[in-house]
Design an enzyme around this catalytic site. Structure first.
Site, short mmCIF file in Angstrom:
data_model
loop_
_atom_site.label_atom_id
_atom_site.label_comp_id
_atom_site.label_asym_id
_atom_site.label_seq_id
_atom_site.Cartn_x
_atom_site.Cartn_y
_atom_site.Cartn_z
N ASN A 154 0.80 -1.23 0.00
CA ASN A 154 0.00 0.00 0.00
C ASN A 154 0.83 1.28 0.00
OD1 ASN A 154 0.74 -0.39 2.65
ND2 ASN A 154 -1.22 0.27 3.50
N GLY A 230 2.52 -5.52 7.77
CA GLY A 230 1.50 -6.30 7.05
C GLY A 230 0.34 -6.58 7.97
N SER A 231 -0.40 -7.61 7.66
CA SER A 231 -1.62 -7.92 8.42
C SER A 231 -1.27 -8.53 9.80
CB SER A 231 -2.48 -8.89 7.63
OG SER A 231 -1.78 -10.10 7.46
N GLY A 235 1.52 -11.25 10.77
CA GLY A 235 2.45 -10.76 11.80
C GLY A 235 2.58 -11.74 12.95
N GLU A 252 4.58 -4.10 12.50
CA GLU A 252 3.64 -2.98 12.27
C GLU A 252 2.43 -3.58 11.55
OE1 GLU A 252 3.92 0.00 13.36
OE2 GLU A 252 5.96 -0.16 14.11
N CYS A 286 -3.21 1.47 6.65
CA CYS A 286 -3.35 0.88 7.98
C CYS A 286 -4.02 1.86 8.92
CB CYS A 286 -2.01 0.45 8.51
SG CYS A 286 -0.78 1.75 8.39
N GLU A 466 8.11 2.77 14.32
CA GLU A 466 8.91 3.14 13.16
C GLU A 466 9.03 4.66 13.14
OE1 GLU A 466 7.25 0.88 9.64
OE2 GLU A 466 9.20 -0.04 10.08
P1 NAD Z 1 0.25 -9.33 4.31
O1 NAD Z 1 0.41 -9.64 5.75
O2 NAD Z 1 -0.55 -10.24 3.47
O3 NAD Z 1 1.68 -9.23 3.58
C1 NAD Z 1 2.70 -8.34 4.03
C2 NAD Z 1 4.04 -8.86 3.55
O4 NAD Z 1 4.31 -10.10 4.20
C3 NAD Z 1 4.12 -9.14 2.04
O5 NAD Z 1 5.41 -8.82 1.56
C4 NAD Z 1 3.90 -10.65 1.99
O6 NAD Z 1 4.44 -11.25 0.83
C5 NAD Z 1 4.62 -11.11 3.24
N1 NAD Z 1 4.18 -12.40 3.78
C6 NAD Z 1 2.97 -13.02 3.59
N2 NAD Z 1 2.95 -14.20 4.26
C7 NAD Z 1 4.15 -14.33 4.87
C8 NAD Z 1 4.72 -15.32 5.72
N3 NAD Z 1 4.05 -16.42 6.04
N4 NAD Z 1 5.97 -15.12 6.19
C9 NAD Z 1 6.65 -13.99 5.88
N5 NAD Z 1 6.17 -13.03 5.06
C10 NAD Z 1 4.93 -13.18 4.58
O7 NAD Z 1 -0.33 -7.84 4.24
P2 NAD Z 1 -0.72 -6.98 2.95
O8 NAD Z 1 -2.03 -7.47 2.42
O9 NAD Z 1 0.43 -6.92 1.99
O10 NAD Z 1 -0.88 -5.53 3.59
C11 NAD Z 1 -2.05 -5.10 4.20
C12 NAD Z 1 -1.92 -5.16 5.70
O11 NAD Z 1 -0.79 -4.40 6.11
C13 NAD Z 1 -3.10 -4.54 6.42
O12 NAD Z 1 -3.46 -5.35 7.51
C14 NAD Z 1 -2.56 -3.20 6.91
O13 NAD Z 1 -3.23 -2.67 8.03
C15 NAD Z 1 -1.15 -3.55 7.19
N6 NAD Z 1 -0.30 -2.36 7.21
C16 NAD Z 1 0.18 -1.93 8.42
C17 NAD Z 1 0.96 -0.78 8.48
C18 NAD Z 1 1.50 -0.30 9.81
O14 NAD Z 1 2.47 0.45 9.80
N7 NAD Z 1 0.93 -0.67 10.93
C19 NAD Z 1 1.25 -0.07 7.32
C20 NAD Z 1 0.74 -0.54 6.10
C21 NAD Z 1 -0.03 -1.70 6.06
#
Ligand code: NAD
Length: 498
Positions: A154, A230-231, A235, A252, A286, A466
């Site tokens: 994003n 990520g999600s 996480g 995060e 997020c 961060e």
């Molecule tokens: P996601 O968790 O699906 O993926 C994030 C990253 O993790 C990607 O690079 C993905 O390829 C990798 N990944 C997926 N499975 C993995 C695993 N098993 N082991 C290691 N890496 C893995 O999230 P997304 O759909 O890309 O992003 C959206 C999410 O990110 C939302 O929940 C959003 O709230 C969150 N987000 C949080 C922040 C913050 O700073 N808090 C900022 C932006 C987005």
């Protein structure tokens, strides 16, 4: 329109394909017929190569003086400025956000470079008195080692910059694993780090899926630190793997952020905030406002105005300068948002506007979902508790300020929050009582600045932040140093006052 790119991994200063030779595709979410890039479908062998390169480079990079390391990051900032428009067009095309927001994504990277370039001349430790005469005591920051940076789609430039820039200034070497929806953005960004003169192996890029590349990184014994955005679901897995393998981990994660509008608020201001917070980046931040908590005295008036403005929002491709709301990132995300609308209906929520994907006319080949507002939502409903990550705003009515804060806090997440009020006492109570990493008074839930800590409580994170100087605490270890210049054995109080 940019011609399709052939992206590679960047390992040890060279651009190379995946060892398997396999590739994946990235397509424009506003029109999936358009190929944006092909990129390596990497696996564990590619991760091994990147870790070996980063480990080797770490031996010398950690000894480069921090001001010299930081100058290279400053140069990355200059290059980002120089290539801003080209990179913004690519973000709009590959990730789908409107072009003005795409420029903002890069501006965040530039700001981050300028901030961290200055950190190279600070990285302050402490000097402090000793209990003993003729003894000197201080703390210094040490790099952690090799860092895996795993990022979402994003903010395809801003988030990698947030992580890589402080990590490198602190003397770590890094491996970036971007989301597989935005490989071309990551490629152009890493090219700028290369052009800025970073030595081979100091920054590496391994493209591919989370299941293959992400998992290989979090399990790898040669990785010292994982910085993950990520999600919350992913996480939790990342945190568990890092716990098992004794890695430092910064998480995060997701949010279910709320904006409160009290009866004493400036309603026009609150309206602008709600529209921007809920539908900016198509609700895929997020920090997106996904709950609007309205005092009952202003709810009808405010809702009417909100619907009028939402109706006028223009959907379209991110590359069209008139677009206000772009597509969702991919078909899975479109299905997810559609699924939450089914849940909303089943839970008894009322769709005031939107509620469907937009598959007509020019937009029929994109992942578009109409900006949506749901009424008759109670805090215990799934649509009020779970992160939807799309243009869906739920309205919750409250009778008092105390109830508003209780509803705001009634969530498993704790990232961003906002309160619109002209009552100073309420503003300060909100600042004190809200359980979130970020609170805005009379501003929307989105709009972070790079020199302030960014992150959240509860299931949004694991206690790290961060950005700003807080990022240094993620990417360095403290070392405490004692220098005894008395020429004799001096026992500390623990032993001489016993
Ligand atoms: P996601 O968790 O699906 O993926 C994030 C990253 O993790 C990607 O690079 C993905 O390829 C990798 N990944 C997926 N499975 C993995 C695993 N098993 N082991 C290691 N890496 C893995 O999230 P997304 O759909 O890309 O992003 C959206 C999410 O990110 C939302 O929940 C959003 O709230 C969150 N987000 C949080 C922040 C913050 O700073 N808090 C900022 C932006 C987005």
């Amino acid at each position: 329109m940019i011609a399709p790119l052939t992206c590679q991994n960047y390992i040890n200063g060279g651009w190379i394909p995946a060892q398997s030779g396999a590739t994946l595709e990235s397509r424009n979410p506003a029109d999936w017929r358009e190929l944006v890039a092909t990129f390596p479908k990497s696996g564990a062998a590619d991760v091994d190569a990147a870790v070996a390169a980063a480990r080797k480079a770490y031996r010398t990079w950690r000894l480069v003086p921090a001001p010299a390391r930081a100058e290279m990051i400053y140069r990355v900032g200059e290059l980002l400025l120089q290539h801003k428009e080209k990179l913004a067009q690519l973000i709009a095309q590959e990730m789908g956000k409107p072009i003005t927001e795409a420029r903002g994504d890069i501006q965040e990277g530039i700001d981050c470079a300028l901030y961290n370039a200055g950190e190279g001349r600070r990285l302050f430790g402490q000097t402090t008195p000793s209990e003993m005469p003729n003894k000197f005591a201080m703390t210094v920051r040490m790099p952690v080692g090799v860092c895996a940076l795993i990022t979402p789609w994003n903010f395809p430039v801003a988030i990698p910059c947030w992580k890589a820039m402080p990590a490198l200034v602190c003397g770590n070497t890094v491996i970036l694993k971007p989301a597989k929806d935005t490989p071309a953005c990551a490629t152009l960004l890493i090219q700028l780090f290369q052009e800025a003169g970073l030595p081979a192996g100091v920054i590496n890029l391994v493209q591919g899926s989370g299941e293959e590349v992400g998992r290989a990184l979090i399990e790898h014994p040669g990785i010292d630190l994982v910085s993950f955005t990520g999600s919350s679901r992913t996480g939790a897995e990342v945190g568990a793997a890092c716990g098992r393998t004794h890695k430092r981990v910064c998480l995060e994660l997701g949010g279910k952020n709320a904006q409160v509008v009290m009866e004493d608020a400036d309603l026009e201001l609150a309206l602008e905030g709600a529209l921007w917070g809920a539908f900016g980046t198509t609700g895929q931040r997020c920090t997106t406002t996904s709950r609007l908590i309205l005092h009952r005295d202003i709810k009808d008036e405010f809702t009417a105005k909100l619907l009028e403005r939402t109706q006028k929002l223009r959907l379209g491709s991110g590359t069209d300068p008139l677009t206000e709301v772009g597509p969702l990132i991919n078909s899975a995300q479109l299905q997810r948002v559609s699924h939450y609308l089914e849940i909303a209906h089943a839970e008894g929520a009322k769709v005031l506007i939107g509620g469907e994907k937009n598959s007509k006319g020019e937009l029929q080949h994109g992942y578009f979902f109409q900006p949506t507002i749901l009424d008759k939502v109670s805090p215990d409903m799934q649509v009020a508790r779970e992160e939807i990550f799309g243009p869906v705003l739920v309205l919750i009515e409250v009778k008092s300020f105390e109830e508003a804060i209780a509803v705001l806090n009634d969530t498993p997440y704790g990232l961003s929050s906002s309160v619109y009020t002209c009552n100073l006492n309420r503003a300060f109570q909100a600042m004190r009582d809200i359980e979130a990493g970020i609170t805005y008074i009379n501003g929307p839930t989105i709009g972070a600045e790079v020199h302030l800590p960014f992150g959240g409580v509860k299931q949004t994170g694991n206690g790290h932040r961060e950005a700003g100087s807080a990022a240094l605490d993620v990417f360095t270890e403290w070392k405490t140093v004692y220098v005894d210049f008395s020429g004799s054995l001096q026992r500390a109080q623990i032993d001489n006052r016993a």
